[in-house]
Design an enzyme around this catalytic site. Structure first.
Site, PDB file in Angstrom:
ATOM      1  N   LYS A 133     -19.980 -27.783  18.215  1.00  0.00           N
ATOM      2  CA  LYS A 133     -18.819 -27.762  19.107  1.00  0.00           C
ATOM      3  C   LYS A 133     -18.988 -26.683  20.188  1.00  0.00           C
ATOM      4  CE  LYS A 133     -16.678 -27.743  15.140  1.00  0.00           C
ATOM      5  NZ  LYS A 133     -15.829 -27.845  13.954  1.00  0.00           N
ATOM      6  N   ASP A 169     -13.894 -28.186   6.642  1.00  0.00           N
ATOM      7  CA  ASP A 169     -12.547 -28.736   6.869  1.00  0.00           C
ATOM      8  C   ASP A 169     -12.367 -30.132   6.272  1.00  0.00           C
ATOM      9  OD1 ASP A 169     -14.323 -29.701   8.773  1.00  0.00           O
ATOM     10  OD2 ASP A 169     -12.992 -29.443  10.488  1.00  0.00           O
TER      11      ASP A 169
END
Ligand code: BGC
Length: 382
Positions: A133, A169
């Site tokens: 990211k 996550d």
């Protein structure tokens, strides 16, 4: 299949259920997972926002989760800085949160949701394999992030926090969803990045001894295609996105799907159409030519039912363009195509995981639950 997008109380991770998730076979997981209660702290780093949470798990036959959380900014100096500063900042935010909640005096267990690919040999250890990211912090790759966090926390002698678990996550999402529906065995994130985890049969896992029960596998599906296997479906726009990213050649599937990239994909397509005279009478604007000026939230606004066309006009006008009605309809259509492709790609890899689960169970039809979360999933109108 029943998809739920829970508010993810343990998205940031709690302790014992997460311990079970990543390293303990499922037959132990089920008992451990349903028993724990008490107060936990959680950190959630790696999504669109950095969050610190206090989670209370109580039990009256069924478990209930109450959560209080606070978002903290992640300035560019931090996410493009060095590791020491990153963990110092994380520890400062945590102590600030504990101060605000008046829990500094309590010794609390902490779960660390760290949404990046890690090599995990133990629950309370995770060696970062690579940043993804928008993160690129120096000196962290190939090191154990739990040790770094503990080291930073030791400087705060006024708090006593026990870092018990590191989870991805996707795993946090699957576990949280498991509180509502015990059949949940897949966790999916479609947010700034994308990824999924699922429960695999131990008998299929060669790296770990033992054939009994199940274990959670973090697929890191965002990296699908990094071996060239997606070349036949990648477009020139995908290649351009990749070249302009901080990790060229990496996370190629993620770059076709997730929130960090969809806005930019739309911008590149609109720019090409404008250059070819197909939009805006062939006129460009500085903003249309500037990387990052169309964000995924704009794409979502342009696709909204009813007000979408007005939003499109406003967004294009703010980019310094003078769009006609046809331009707006075309731009909106571009957004739909980019989002629809993203959704289809996610659906196809999820279908592959579900097929795997069904085949593992030797079933013709299977009923299961997928825990879903992520900003793009939660905020995109379609
Ligand atoms: C990371 C995954 C994470 C996903 C969603 C990806 O870039 O590699 O570990 O689960 O983003 O946050």
């Amino acid at each position: 299949m029943h998809c739920i997008a829970p508010e993810c109380p343990l998205y940031g991770g709690s302790d014992s259920q997460l311990q079970s998730a990543s390293s303990v076979p499922r037959h132990q997981l089920t008992t451990t997972q349903m028993d724990e209660k008490g107060d936990f702290l959680a950190l959630d780093l790696g999504g669109s926002k950095f969050r610190v949470l206090k989670v209370k798990v109580s039990e009256d036959g069924k478990q209930h989760v109450q959560m209080e959380s606070q978002f903290y900014p992640t300035p560019k100096e931090i996410i493009h800085g060095n590791g020491t500063d990153l963990f110092k900042y994380v520890a400062e935010c945590l102590t600030d949160f504990m101060e605000t909640k008046d829990i500094k005096h309590k010794k609390l267990p902490l779960g660390f949701t760290f949404s990046f690919p890690c090599k995990q040999n133990k629950l309370e250890e995770g060696v970062l394999l690579s940043w993804t990211k928008h993160f690129k912090v120096r000196g962290v790759q190939q090191t154990d992030v739990v040790s770094s966090l503990r080291k930073a926390l030791r400087k705060h002698q006024d708090v006593d926090v026990d870092v018990l678990a590191l989870v991805n996550d996707t795993v946090g999402t699957m576990m949280t969803c498991g509180y509502d529906d015990r059949r949940c065995e897949v966790g999916v994130i479609i947010g700034t990045g994308t990824n999924a985890c699922y429960m695999e049969e131990m008998s299929n896992i060669e790296l770990v001894e033992g054939d009994e029960g199940q274990m959670c596998i973090n697929t890191e599906w965002g990296a699908f295609g990094d071996d060239g296997s997606l070349e036949s479906i990648r477009t020139d726009f995908d290649r351009e996105i990749d070249l302009g990213s901080i990790n060229p050649g990496k996370q190629l599937f993620e770059k076709m799907i997730s929130g960090l990239y969809l806005g930019e994909l739309v911008r590149l397509i609109l720019l090409k159409m404008a250059k070819e005279g197909l939009l805006f009478n062939g006129k460009l604007s500085t903003d249309l030519c500037t990387k990052g000026k169309i964000e995924t939230r704009h794409v979502a606004d342009m696709e909204k039912y009813k007000e979408g066309l007005n939003n499109t006009k406003q967004i294009l006008t703010e980019l310094g363009l003078t769009p006609s009605e046809e331009d707006c309809i075309a731009a909106q259509h571009v957004c739909t195509i980019v989002s629809f492709r993203s959704a289809n790609l996610c659906a196809s890899v999820l279908a592959a995981i579900l097929t795997r689960l069904r085949e593992n169970k030797k079933l013709i039809r299977m009923r299961t639950t997928v825990g879903m979360d992520g900003t793009l999933y939660k905020t995109h109108p379609q």
